[in-house]
Write an enzyme that holds these catalytic residues in place. Structure first.
Site, PDB file in Angstrom:
ATOM      1  N   GLU A  70      39.800  29.113  37.385  1.00 15.94           N
ATOM      2  CA  GLU A  70      39.978  30.077  36.300  1.00 15.94           C
ATOM      3  C   GLU A  70      41.276  30.831  36.525  1.00 15.94           C
ATOM      4  O   GLU A  70      41.399  31.603  37.482  1.00 15.94           O
ATOM      5  CB  GLU A  70      38.799  31.051  36.244  1.00 15.94           C
ATOM      6  N   CYS A  85      42.513  38.312  32.652  1.00 15.60           N
ATOM      7  CA  CYS A  85      43.051  36.987  32.336  1.00 15.60           C
ATOM      8  C   CYS A  85      43.065  36.694  30.839  1.00 15.60           C
ATOM      9  O   CYS A  85      43.806  35.810  30.391  1.00 15.60           O
ATOM     10  CB  CYS A  85      42.277  35.904  33.080  1.00 15.60           C
TER      11      CYS A  85
END
Length: 480
Positions: free
Chosen positions: A251, A285
């Site tokens: 990720e 993110c």
């Protein structure tokens, strides 16, 4: 808060000579010293975990795992204020947001217990031809093997829950390496797992000070599944070092795009975009970074975003009144500021922010129409910076949004269902959110970075499934 000393959480291992020192990002105060391991400690952790996995007769039963997880959720509820305070101090996320993270983490633990209750295999049809007559086939789920998890700093409680709790729920021995900037929350959480009855060998925590040791851990052939949350540069490098057969989930970050059509409800959009872009100083993110607004509303959108940012309080994350805390390191403040300066020098218009508040804090910053090749336009800022771009044709905006090698979550604001569905079909993203910011997430939904943004699918049920295999049994009997 006194300086704490966290000892090794690797049974039978010895600490390396140099401890890890943890400092508060806001004021630089020493918060903790953490015992570290060298390769010998890593090897001990892997050997212990592999031995547990190979001893199939003594795997933790589903009811044991459910009981442990439910007990951990109760203990986290009991200690919520203390754990939230630790996470706020070590990570710099404001107290008001760390409380939300704490609640999510508790819910995530309970979700893992629910995953165990609802997990099941499938029947494979037989008797469909001569070759499959007199046979019964079905699958059951088994743990994939030893899980190794490398975590990130920006959600020091919830990310650890997302990586280790599904592993424990799946029945996997797990070794976790928290971010060196924010390891305290992880150590505290694993202590609660042990208090809840999880044998120490089933979840080991390591901290290292050398990249070579971390690389050797990730690439060891005893690792069945590698979970990584962090930068794309490091994630892809580590993936290349994995042993044959090791599965992984990576990720990374994104450069999240938002489209505002001419008919967008700007009044509703501004507070959502400001929160999605400036939350946790932009260190998320899927933080809002690129806002493409129709030419008829672009100046209003940009100026009102700047005004919303100016109203936010920046500073000490432990205060109830703070909206935005410090960035995790001083050099990150310098990096973000230089990117902003470069964008202004290349033609962007600064509408708000743009000047360092202190060595640790950067203000909410809004730039109008930076060039397409500016750093703020084509790389992840990972700071409290929103760029607003003008468009006349939504297909042009979509093309610009899709032009980067990153693809994660995207958003579109419009009152027109056809516009929303068109954006959904055309945007390169794993999720498109309508009339909300790109940072929306609940922990049971799929969460996947595409292209350079990651590999595999996160979200607790999806991680739980990835950390298991479906093992098939075929029975042949004349009675079938």
């Amino acid at each position: 808060m006194m300086t704490k000393h966290y000892r090794l959480m690797v049974p039978n291992a010895e600490a390396a000579s140099a401890p890890l020192r943890v400092f508060a990002p806001h004021d630089g105060k020493l918060l903790a010293e953490i015992d570290t391991v060298d390769w010998h400690g890593v090897d001990q952790a892997l050997s212990t975990a592999q031995r547990l996995f190979e001893d199939r007769a003594n795997w933790l039963a589903p009811d044991q795992r459910i009981h442990i997880l439910q007990t951990v959720a109760d203990l986290m509820t009991r200690d919520a204020a203390r754990l939230t305070d630790i996470a706020t101090r070590e990570g710099g996320k404001p107290l008001i947001d760390s409380r939300v993270e704490m609640a999510r983490a508790i819910d995530g633990i309970n979700l893992c217990a629910q995953c165990i209750r609802t997990a099941h295999g499938t029947e494979i049809p037989m008797g469909l031809n001569a070759a499959s007559r007199h046979r019964l086939a079905f699958t059951q789920r088994e743990p994939i093997g030893v899980v190794v998890a490398f975590s990130a700093f920006n959600h020091p409680i919830n990310l650890i829950v997302h990586q280790i709790a599904p592993a424990i729920a799946a029945g996997c021995p797990v070794i976790v390496k928290p971010a060196n900037d924010t390891p305290m929350s992880c150590y505290e959480l694993i202590q609660l797992f042990r208090e809840a009855g999880l044998p120490p060998e089933w979840c080991q925590v390591i901290s290292t000070t050398g990249h070579d040791v971390s690389e050797a851990l990730a690439g060891d052939p005893r690792v069945g599944f590698f979970s990584f949350i962090g930068s794309a540069e490091v994630g892809w490098m580590l993936r290349g070092k994995l042993a044959p057969g090791t599965r992984c989930a990576l990720e990374h970050g994104g450069v999240a795009p938002v489209l505002l059509a001419a008919d967008a409800d700007v009044d509703a959009a501004i507070p959502l975009l400001a929160k999605g872009g400036f939350y946790h100083a932009g260190q998320v993110c899927i933080s809002v970074q690129r806002v493409f607004a129709h030419s008829s509303i672009v100046h209003r959108v940009a100026t009102e975003l700047a005004a919303a940012g100016a109203r936010m309080s920046v500073g000490d994350p432990t205060l109830e009144t703070t909206d935005i805390g410090p960035m995790i390191r001083h050099r990150e403040v310098d990096r973000v500021h230089q990117s902003v300066v470069n964008a202004i020098n290349s033609g962007a218009k600064l509408l708000g922010g743009g000047q360092k508040i202190s060595a640790s804090c950067y203000p909410p910053t809004v730039l109008l129409d930076p060039p397409a090749d500016a750093e703020v336009s084509c790389t992840e800022v990972f700071g409290p910076v929103i760029c607003v771009y003008t468009f006349d044709d939504i297909n042009d905006a979509i093309s610009r949004a899709n032009a980067l090698e990153f693809a994660f979550q995207a958003a579109v604001f419009t009152r027109n269902i056809d516009t929303a569905l068109h954006a959904y079909r055309q945007l390169a993203a794993s999720a498109v959110v309508v009339n909300d910011h790109t940072a929306f997430r609940v922990d049971w939904m799929p969460f996947a970075g595409l292209r350079h943004s990651g590999h595999g699918t996160g979200g607790i049920p999806h991680t739980f499934a990835d950390m298991q295999i479906e093992k098939m049994l075929v029975i042949k009997s004349p009675s079938l």
